[in-house]
Design a protein around this motif. Structure first.
Motif, mmCIF file in Angstrom:
data_model
loop_
_atom_site.group_PDB
_atom_site.id
_atom_site.type_symbol
_atom_site.label_atom_id
_atom_site.label_comp_id
_atom_site.label_asym_id
_atom_site.label_seq_id
_atom_site.Cartn_x
_atom_site.Cartn_y
_atom_site.Cartn_z
ATOM 1 N N GLU A 188 34.019 20.705 -21.279
ATOM 2 C CA GLU A 188 34.262 22.098 -20.923
ATOM 3 C C GLU A 188 33.405 22.544 -19.745
ATOM 4 O OE1 GLU A 188 33.845 24.616 -24.256
ATOM 5 O OE2 GLU A 188 35.389 23.624 -25.461
ATOM 6 N N ASN A 189 32.224 21.976 -19.624
ATOM 7 C CA ASN A 189 31.324 22.341 -18.533
ATOM 8 C C ASN A 189 31.250 21.263 -17.458
ATOM 9 O OD1 ASN A 189 30.613 24.774 -19.836
ATOM 10 N ND2 ASN A 189 29.138 23.661 -21.122
ATOM 11 N N ASN A 190 32.145 20.292 -17.539
ATOM 12 C CA ASN A 190 32.146 19.201 -16.556
ATOM 13 C C ASN A 190 33.592 18.829 -16.262
ATOM 14 O OD1 ASN A 190 30.922 17.355 -14.860
ATOM 15 N ND2 ASN A 190 30.913 15.744 -16.400
ATOM 16 N N LEU A 191 34.184 19.516 -15.265
ATOM 17 C CA LEU A 191 35.619 19.417 -15.017
ATOM 18 C C LEU A 191 35.902 18.790 -13.667
ATOM 19 C CD1 LEU A 191 36.699 23.007 -16.130
ATOM 20 C CD2 LEU A 191 36.684 20.941 -17.516
ATOM 21 N N PRO A 192 36.960 17.994 -13.564
ATOM 22 C CA PRO A 192 37.427 17.577 -12.242
ATOM 23 C C PRO A 192 38.074 18.748 -11.520
ATOM 24 C CG PRO A 192 38.935 16.805 -13.928
ATOM 25 C CD PRO A 192 37.767 17.420 -14.654
ATOM 26 N N ALA A 193 38.126 18.673 -10.212
ATOM 27 C CA ALA A 193 38.580 19.819 -9.409
ATOM 28 C C ALA A 193 40.012 20.202 -9.722
ATOM 29 C CB ALA A 193 38.439 19.491 -7.927
ATOM 30 N N GLU A 194 40.872 19.245 -10.081
ATOM 31 C CA GLU A 194 42.286 19.564 -10.297
ATOM 32 C C GLU A 194 42.519 20.406 -11.535
ATOM 33 O OE1 GLU A 194 41.999 15.135 -11.578
ATOM 34 O OE2 GLU A 194 40.928 16.556 -10.288
ATOM 35 N N LEU A 195 41.488 20.588 -12.385
ATOM 36 C CA LEU A 195 41.627 21.424 -13.569
ATOM 37 C C LEU A 195 41.071 22.828 -13.380
ATOM 38 C CD1 LEU A 195 40.842 18.966 -16.515
ATOM 39 C CD2 LEU A 195 43.043 19.927 -15.855
ATOM 40 N N PHE A 196 40.451 23.098 -12.251
ATOM 41 C CA PHE A 196 39.920 24.433 -12.032
ATOM 42 C C PHE A 196 41.047 25.402 -11.707
ATOM 43 C CE2 PHE A 196 35.442 25.236 -12.207
ATOM 44 C CZ PHE A 196 34.895 23.969 -12.371
ATOM 45 N N PRO A 197 41.044 26.581 -12.320
ATOM 46 C CA PRO A 197 42.140 27.543 -12.097
ATOM 47 C C PRO A 197 42.201 28.065 -10.679
ATOM 48 C CG PRO A 197 40.357 28.541 -13.363
ATOM 49 C CD PRO A 197 40.041 27.083 -13.279
ATOM 50 N N LYS A 220 35.380 2.106 -11.235
ATOM 51 C CA LYS A 220 34.249 3.024 -11.242
ATOM 52 C C LYS A 220 34.768 4.458 -11.398
ATOM 53 C CE LYS A 220 31.338 0.164 -8.260
ATOM 54 N NZ LYS A 220 30.549 0.119 -7.019
ATOM 55 N N PRO A 221 34.039 5.268 -12.056
ATOM 56 C CA PRO A 221 34.457 6.671 -12.209
ATOM 57 C C PRO A 221 34.302 7.427 -10.899
ATOM 58 C CG PRO A 221 32.300 6.362 -13.188
ATOM 59 C CD PRO A 221 32.765 5.000 -12.735
ATOM 60 N N ASN A 222 35.177 7.110 -9.922
ATOM 61 C CA ASN A 222 35.010 7.695 -8.602
ATOM 62 C C ASN A 222 35.336 9.176 -8.552
ATOM 63 O OD1 ASN A 222 37.706 7.352 -9.063
ATOM 64 N ND2 ASN A 222 38.203 6.553 -7.035
ATOM 65 N N TRP A 223 35.859 9.705 -9.679
ATOM 66 C CA TRP A 223 36.070 11.156 -9.706
ATOM 67 C C TRP A 223 34.840 11.871 -10.239
ATOM 68 C CZ3 TRP A 223 35.917 14.509 -13.915
ATOM 69 C CH2 TRP A 223 35.743 13.890 -15.156
ATOM 70 N N GLY A 224 33.878 11.110 -10.790
ATOM 71 C CA GLY A 224 32.743 11.724 -11.464
ATOM 72 C C GLY A 224 31.937 12.624 -10.562
ATOM 73 N N ASN A 225 31.716 12.192 -9.325
ATOM 74 C CA ASN A 225 30.978 13.047 -8.400
ATOM 75 C C ASN A 225 31.775 14.274 -7.999
ATOM 76 O OD1 ASN A 225 28.835 11.314 -8.451
ATOM 77 N ND2 ASN A 225 29.445 10.193 -6.610
ATOM 78 N N SER A 230 30.784 24.635 -14.717
ATOM 79 C CA SER A 230 31.210 26.018 -14.526
ATOM 80 C C SER A 230 30.143 26.857 -13.853
ATOM 81 C CB SER A 230 31.575 26.631 -15.885
ATOM 82 O OG SER A 230 30.456 26.553 -16.760
ATOM 83 N N SER A 231 28.878 26.509 -14.078
ATOM 84 C CA SER A 231 27.800 27.293 -13.467
ATOM 85 C C SER A 231 27.689 27.090 -11.975
ATOM 86 C CB SER A 231 26.471 26.935 -14.133
ATOM 87 O OG SER A 231 26.197 25.549 -13.937
ATOM 88 N N SER A 232 28.249 25.984 -11.496
ATOM 89 C CA SER A 232 28.148 25.702 -10.059
ATOM 90 C C SER A 232 29.449 25.939 -9.331
ATOM 91 C CB SER A 232 27.713 24.246 -9.846
ATOM 92 O OG SER A 232 28.678 23.361 -10.373
ATOM 93 N N LEU A 233 30.355 26.686 -9.960
ATOM 94 C CA LEU A 233 31.666 26.929 -9.342
ATOM 95 C C LEU A 233 31.534 27.663 -8.025
ATOM 96 C CD1 LEU A 233 34.743 26.969 -9.386
ATOM 97 C CD2 LEU A 233 34.628 29.072 -10.745
#
Length: 885
Positions: A188-197, A220-225, A230-233
């Protein structure tokens, strides 16, 4: 009547850029200034047009209804985009702001829940889509998208996510899909960009697939970075460059080992020496600006076609084709010696190495030979008296296509044709070489007196299919005082997405600016071009796809979402485009399904997936996911969500689509019938009482758009050649809403000593001796000087230091016109004229003829000699017919 007062006090026009006014107070008459009257001490405001109109837009408070996302301080994909969280907020955002976010303009932003109710709206359910609209906040994701296993939709903010089980539910088909191992850290507090509203649109930089099967054993989890808490949106969205937020191991920038796009320049050697010199100079300028990995080829033609061998160092070597023969692609490749095997044809995007063809080479390998070949082109314009030059344009284009088909498969490439006259020999002939045979007109085509028209059009349609299959773009640069056959060539140019530029001479700033604009490069040195594009649409099951109108080709791929009712390029959910620009706009049409009853208040979703080859030859996929609401047929949200400008643009495309197969009078009759139905549906009136007719502000501008559309050069082809009509319609069919509305109803601004420029009515009454008018019809811009202003200018009063206000008044429209010319491709023609001069006809032809030779007028007032009816008469007749029920 109230309606007529409303019409006369509102200035319709595009709602972005520098044309955002909708209503202004009546323009008061200003005194007649004289150089000796002391009037010139008034201050002339020097305010840019764009800033002026933004200020006016700030005070515009027209309420509209849009869908907005409601979420708390901690955005979550499962809570933000759900149906229960969508709400309507009238007045919260206008259509232009929505377009900046989504790249879409909807005719109706709220849809009725049944097919019958949707048909009663008259204006079809459609979306004007600009797939690659520029956005400063577009995230570029350096990993591949997650795709639903059932419907093919991409993971988006409307997906419901189950974090513990690592499953996401597709909002289109409700299929449960598992996240791959690379999404292990999702929460919930660690989302990939495509899930941000806030990201309804994202773009993926697709990784190149390695031929080594062991290279993917340790993913490799190349989407991780790319995850953002949510706090850094806020800090994430404010970043000017999003690339740094993602994995550095992903490919970025151009790969020097990858060959760039290919360009084959097809030059008409029958052009006059001065014209040919201008073409050669610009081609050499383009060559100097091309990246070294770009492939180039050269074809010249007169009565013969010459394909230049750029890799033959000993001397200039060409392969000749007879201009009057129609050769197949295989025959052309056989003569060129570049026939490819089936195994080679399966290697998409790679040049033929076994054949070692030398007709299409990188700039780094053939710059000297290409420059030499260009410089050695000489004019062969010597012709028999009373005859046209023997010109085999069709055969030259076919040879260029065959060259690219044999050398490249499904790779970005363009054929750029430079010609100064019509085809007179061989396939695609437009007119015979005998000057006693005039080139065809609209009347000749209608009456069947154009002997070559049908056969030539059929030939060029075959070429358009070859262009589409090989992902080749065709550009036409035709500069001549006569027609060149653009009407027949319209289909291959339009379906491939190429440019069509018509003019009088190659030795012009218009030609130089247009050609150099095409070859602009970005900060990384890559060409700003997008090739081999496809657009796929995914919808919820209640929405059916009818078709598209624009520079695209249907791939005829059907599924359960495709409607049997085809509009334009229909019968598919995927379309092919040879190329795209940041301004290319396509109209998509939909209808409501009939399978089951839809509950008003629920939401439906549409996802547009655009895949293209970037200028650095990397694959990109842009995904836009949007939601709208089903509402009851009597809901006020339907009227509040009506976009008048988008509706006018859509109806204009439908009208020119009908005009290709119907007579102009039938198209005008269809437009009138649709407008009467529209006014009868949404007007407030008492039956059989025209004086009681009213249209609310949500619909009041639409009748004016239709009045100007039926008088425009798109429908009324009088005084236009077939080539000009083809050019006008091609441009309208790809331009966005703002540009389309300018084409339909031009804008008119008044410059006077009373203050800054103001928009005025597109009416002959707006002409005054003591003002300057700036008229913009998209294709040409007119600066019209009133008779007194023109007289002062001729007497040189503006050069007197004591008359600086007059000098500023004369400079203001020039500066604004230059800004309009600089921002538009093709470059519009700039016309400066005085009141009552011959060039003033360009302005008078577009003005509302409220004062004619049949009406009462005072001496000195401008009148328009016409039998056409005015906007006021048009509205009166509309009111009479609309209230009949």
């Amino acid at each position: 009547m109230v309606c007529l007062v409303m019409v006369q006090n509102q200035i319709p026009g595009p709602s972005s850029d520098h044309h955002k006014l909708r209503s202004i107070p009546s323009v008061a008459k200003i005194p007649n200034p004289r150089p000796d009257s002391g009037f010139f001490h008034l201050f002339i405001f020097s305010i840019p047009l764009s800033l002026l109109f933004l200020c006016f837009l700030f005070f515009q408070t027209t309420p509209v209804s849009v869908l907005t996302l409601r979420f708390g301080s901690t955005p979550q994909p499962s809570s933000v985009p759900h149906v229960s969280k969508l709400k309507s907020r009238p007045g919260s955002m206008d259509f232009v702001e929505l377009e900046a976010i989504e790249g879409l303009r909807w005719t109706w932003n709220s849809w009725p829940p049944s097919k019958a109710d949707a048909s009663a709206l008259v204006i079809p359910l459609s979306v004007m889509c600009t797939p690659l609209m520029q956005s400063s906040e577009l995230p570029l994701l350096q990993y591949d998208p997650l795709i639903c296993g059932r419907c093919g939709a991409v993971l988006n903010p409307y997906s419901r996510v189950e974090y513990q089980s690592r499953i996401w539910v597709c909002p289109f088909c409700f299929q449960k899909n598992s996240f791959p191992r690379t999404y292990t850290g999702i929460g919930e507090n660690n989302l990939p960009a495509e899930l941000f509203p806030t990201y309804s649109t994202v773009e993926y930089h697709l990784e190149r697939k390695s031929s080594n099967p062991t290279s993917n054993l340790n993913p490799k989890p190349n989407w991780g970075n790319g995850m953002v808490s949510s706090s850094s949106l806020s800090s994430f969205t404010s970043s000017s460059s999003l690339v740094s937020s993602f994995s550095s191991s992903s490919p970025s920038g151009a790969d020097s080992r990858v060959l760039g796009p290919a360009f084959v320049f097809v030059v008409d050697a029958c052009s006059a020496a001065e014209e040919l010199r201008a073409i050669k100079n610009e081609l050499l300028h383009v060559l100097a600006k091309l990246p070294e990995n770009t492939l180039v080829g050269l074809v010249t033609f007169d009565s013969m076609v010459c394909v230049h061998d750029l890799g033959f160092a000993e001397c200039s070597r060409v392969v000749l084709f007879h201009g009057d023969r129609e050769l197949s692609s295989d025959q052309i490749q056989q003569f060129l010696g570049i026939t490819r095997t089936k195994k080679q044809q399966q290697q998409l995007g790679k040049t033929t190495t076994a054949e070692k063809q030398t007709f299409l080479l990188p700039v780094s390998e053939c710059e000297f030979s290409f420059t030499t070949a260009i410089e050695e082109i000489h004019s062969s314009e010597q012709v028999l008296p009373g005859h046209r030059p023997l010109r085999c344009t069709g055969a030259a284009m076919s040879a260029a296509i065959g060259l690219l088909e044999g050398s490249l498969v499904n790779k970005g490439s363009r054929i750029m044709v430079f010609t100064s006259g019509p085809t007179t020999v061989g396939p695609g002939i437009i007119v015979s070489s005998d000057l006693s045979n005039a080139i065809r007109t609209h009347r000749d085509i209608i009456n069947g007196h154009a002997p070559y028209y049908r056969k030539s059009s059929s030939f060029y349609k075959k070429l358009s299919q070859r262009l589409s299959d090989a992902s080749i773009v065709l550009d036409l640069f035709a500069y001549s005082l006569d027609q060149v056959g653009a009407s027949e060539l319209k289909v291959p140019v339009e379906t491939s997405g190429g440019f069509m530029i018509l003019g009088e001479t190659f030795d012009s700033d218009q030609f130089r600016k247009c050609l150099r604009h095409i070859f602009n490069r970005d900060e990384e040195g890559n060409l700003i071009m997008y090739f081999d594009s496809t657009i796929e649409i995914v919808t919820t099951k209640d929405v059916k796809i009818c078709g598209a109108l624009g520079p695209c080709v249907s791939l005829r791929k059907k599924n359960h979402l495709v409607s049997e009712n085809e509009i334009g390029e229909g019968g598919t959910y995927i379309w092919k485009l040879g190329t795209l620009t940041n301004k290319t706009c396509i109209a998509f049409f939909f209808q409501v399904g009939e399978e089951e009853k839809i509950q008003p208040g629920s939401a439906f979703f549409i996802q547009i997936i655009t895949r293209h080859v970037h200028g650095n030859m990397g694959m990109r996929k842009r995904v836009t996911t949007v939601a709208r609401r089903w509402v009851g047929k009597h809901s006020p949200e339907i009227a509040a969500g009506f976009d008048q400008e988008a509706a006018a643009s859509v109806m204009a495309r439908l009208a020119i689509h009908r005009a290709e197969t119907c007579y102009a009078r039938d198209v005008i009759r269809w437009l009138d019938n649709e407008l009467i139905r529209f006014a009868s549906k949404f007007g407030d009136y008492i039956q059989e009482d025209p004086s009681s007719f009213r249209l609310s502000s949500n619909f009041s501008l639409y009748p004016q758009f239709m009045y100007h559309l039926r008088r425009s050069q798109f429908i009324d082809v009088f005084n236009s050649s077939p080539d000009e009509t083809a050019f006008f319609r091609l441009m309208l069919n790809r331009e966005g809403v703002v540009g389309s509305v300018i084409m339909i109803q031009p804008t008119l601004f008044e410059y006077s000593f009373d203050g800054p420029p103001v928009p005025v009515l597109l009416d002959v009454r707006s002409i005054s001796p003591d003002v300057i008018l700036l008229f913009d019809s998209y294709f040409y811009i007119v600066i019209h000087y009133g008779s007194k202003i023109a007289q002062w200018r001729k007497l040189g009063y503006d050069r007197d230091p004591n008359n600086q206000n007059l000098q500023k008044l004369l400079e203001a429209p020039d500066l604004d016109a230059e800004q309009l010319v600089a921002e538009r491709i093709p470059v519009p023609k700039l016309i400066k004229c005085d009141q009552h001069s011959s060039q003033a006809r360009f302005l008078l032809a577009k003005l509302n003829p409220s004062v004619t030779q049949h009406s009462t007028h005072t001496d000195g007032m401008d009148i328009i000699f016409t039998d056409d009816f005015s906007l006021q008469v048009f509205i009166e007749h509309l009111q009479t017919l609309a209230v009949q029920g």
